[in-house]
Design an enzyme around this catalytic site. Structure first.
Site, mmCIF file in Angstrom:
data_model
loop_
_atom_site.group_PDB
_atom_site.id
_atom_site.type_symbol
_atom_site.label_atom_id
_atom_site.label_comp_id
_atom_site.label_asym_id
_atom_site.label_seq_id
_atom_site.Cartn_x
_atom_site.Cartn_y
_atom_site.Cartn_z
ATOM 1 N N SER A 246 -9.759 -0.141 6.908
ATOM 2 C CA SER A 246 -9.242 -0.040 5.541
ATOM 3 C C SER A 246 -8.740 -1.331 4.936
ATOM 4 O O SER A 246 -8.486 -1.375 3.741
ATOM 5 C CB SER A 246 -8.102 0.966 5.495
ATOM 6 O OG SER A 246 -8.649 2.235 5.406
ATOM 7 N N LYS B 195 0.849 -1.190 0.000
ATOM 8 C CA LYS B 195 0.000 0.000 0.000
ATOM 9 C C LYS B 195 0.883 1.238 0.000
ATOM 10 O O LYS B 195 1.927 1.271 0.667
ATOM 11 C CB LYS B 195 -0.914 -0.026 1.236
ATOM 12 C CG LYS B 195 -1.904 1.124 1.327
ATOM 13 C CD LYS B 195 -2.873 0.911 2.499
ATOM 14 C CE LYS B 195 -3.814 2.087 2.681
ATOM 15 N NZ LYS B 195 -4.802 1.871 3.764
ATOM 16 N N SER C 203 -9.733 2.094 2.799
ATOM 17 C CA SER C 203 -8.890 2.849 1.906
ATOM 18 C C SER C 203 -7.918 2.004 1.102
ATOM 19 O O SER C 203 -7.349 2.496 0.135
ATOM 20 C CB SER C 203 -8.100 3.892 2.703
ATOM 21 O OG SER C 203 -7.182 3.280 3.583
HETATM 22 N N1 GLN Z 1 -12.883 4.578 6.629
HETATM 23 C C1 GLN Z 1 -12.061 4.865 7.768
HETATM 24 C C2 GLN Z 1 -11.581 6.296 7.700
HETATM 25 O O1 GLN Z 1 -11.831 6.938 6.722
HETATM 26 C C3 GLN Z 1 -10.933 3.891 7.879
HETATM 27 C C4 GLN Z 1 -9.740 4.228 7.078
HETATM 28 C C5 GLN Z 1 -8.529 3.414 7.409
HETATM 29 O O2 GLN Z 1 -8.613 2.392 8.082
HETATM 30 N N2 GLN Z 1 -7.367 3.916 6.971
HETATM 31 O O3 GLN Z 1 -10.959 6.774 8.597
#
Ligand code: GLN
Length: 439
Positions: A147, A45, A122
């Site tokens: 994410s 990532k 994400s």
């Molecule tokens: N959807 C969550 C956020 O926007 C989780 C994102 C993540 O785990 N990086 O914070």
């Protein structure tokens, strides 16, 4: 399955043209030894540092940043013979649940099953390439509040997030330090276990890595499984059908009961978004084009003018929203009322899980209440509706417990079941996931 490195790079480029999973296809700097991960190709990532590949967290403000070191987690995999083949796109700094919040000039990834739908976020690029890779591959991704689990569920792959602190965060571009965890995606559970074992532990430089504890041994036996009752409200019909079928099948091989997590479901989202945005706004403050971040023309400008210009032009909309929310929550006079209070509520959430783990081996819920939405559906959501989508995944992330999403759909769009265990019980979790895989 292909195994020739040249063919694998060509294949990734071809997949990328149609689906936008990569920010860069390319090999990380060598020093790869022979070891137990020989012949394994990993994608990373884009918020995790790999030597000689750009690390931008899919943000324009970090364009051109090329780390001269490997994140500890990555270095440990290279030491065992794994090969890095590219960086995967994500929501800018991890800010999102659909991977539609990519930074300026980045491309939005498309769902591997249906290109009119999102991958989830994400870590959308990581989930997409995991679904389509026709070579030996795992994706290294990161979860702050869901994410890994959310895109794994939407793309039909396994997504696993370990106990907070087991994997070093050194070389991870911070979103929210007290929540960020590096984890793994793969097609099958067995593929991720050796990767996890190679990845845990410290080398240097990570003050929040647990150094004196390892995942507990687990001897297979009949498990006691708790279904979280609050999670079963508001599922769409396809998710409901697949979840019900899976629960019925599980009842034949485990003791299954309904359990409640009322406090976590009531306070999880506000607690998570206060902690996450407060820490994010702190972390992003350094990106202003002086020491860190893309640079501009400083001539004749005051610091405030220059700072504003760089950040206005190079952060995306959601990053700006989170900077404002987090900065507000940390303002003098508000800190105790919001951030500090949220960290106290988090402790109560941890206790609510721990109480259930005195009686149950594994807790389960759907990973997401919906299947992967279409791009046009996501556009219509308000920011609050967006944040509410994380209702099922923020709990285990706030508690820092190991958890994973595993595909359970027999037909139609992918659906994920999320399983959670007590801190350091990764081996029990893997055992359970394999049972689900065999159902
Ligand atoms: N959807 C969550 C956020 O926007 C989780 C994102 C993540 O785990 N990086 O914070």
């Amino acid at each position: 399955m292909i195994d020739d490195p040249e063919e694998i790079f060509a294949e990734c480029k071809k997949i990328n043209e149609k689906y936008n999973y990569f920010t860069e296809v390319g090999q990380g700097a060598g020093d790869s030894n022979k070891g137990m991960l020989n012949g394994l190709y990993i994608t990373v990532k884009d918020n995790i540092c790999v030597k000689a590949l750009d690390a931008t967290a899919s943000s324009k403000i970090l364009k051109g940043y090329m780390p001269e070191f490997n994140a500890t987690a990555i270095q440990r995999l290279l030491n065992q013979g794994a090969t890095v083949i590219g960086k995967t796109v994500c929501d800018e700094f991890g800010f999102g649940s659909f991977n539609t919040n990519v930074g300026l000039d980045f491309k939005i990834p498309k769902n591997p099953v249906d290109v009119t739908r999102v991958t989830g976020g994400s870590s959308g690029g990581a989930a997409g390439i995991t679904a389509l890779a026709n070579f030996r591959h795992v994706a290294i991704a990161e979860s702050t509040g869901g994410s890994i689990e959310c895109p794994a569920a939407f793309c039909g792959v396994v997504g696993f997030c370990p106990t907070y602190g087991l994997v070093s965060r050194y070389g991870l571009i911070d979103y929210a330090n007290s929540l960020d965890k590096i984890g793994i995606m793969s097609k099958k559970v067995d593929e991720m276990i050796p990767v996890f074992n190679a990845m845990i532990g410290q080398t240097i430089c990570s003050d929040s890595t647990v150094v004196d504890q390892r995942p507990k041994e687990f001897k297979p036996r009949k498990l006691k499984v708790g279904i979280i009752k609050e999670s079963l409200k508001g599922m769409d019909s396809h998710v409901e059908k697949e979840i019900t079928r899976t629960i019925n099948a599980l009842k034949k091989i485990a003791n299954v009961e309904e359990v409640n997590l009322p406090f976590t479901f009531k306070y999880g989202i506000p607690t998570y978004y206060l902690i996450a945005t407060s820490e994010a706004s702190t972390n992003l403050a350094k990106l202003c084009g002086m020491r860190y971040g893309i640079q501009g023309d400083v001539e004749q400008k005051t610091f405030n003018e220059y700072f504003t210009e760089i950040r206005s032009a190079n952060f995306g909309e959601e990053a700006k929203r989170r900077i404002m929310l987090g900065t507000f929550a940390r303002m003098s006079g508000y800190r105790d009322a919001y951030y500090i209070k949220a960290t106290k509520v988090r402790t109560l959430i941890i206790q609510e899980y721990k109480k259930l783990f005195q009686k149950y081996d594994v807790l389960i819920s759907p990973t997401m209440p919906i299947v992967a939405p279409k791009f046009e559906e996501v556009k219509k959501l308000t920011p609050i509706q967006n944040y509410m989508m994380d209702i099922l995944t923020v709990g285990p992330n706030l508690a820092g417990i190991p958890h994973a999403s595993i595909p359970i759909h027999k037909s139609g769009l992918p659906v994920g079941l999320m399983a959670m265990t007590e801190h350091l019980e990764e081996n029990k979790l893997f055992h359970f996931l394999k049972l689900v895989e065999e159902l």
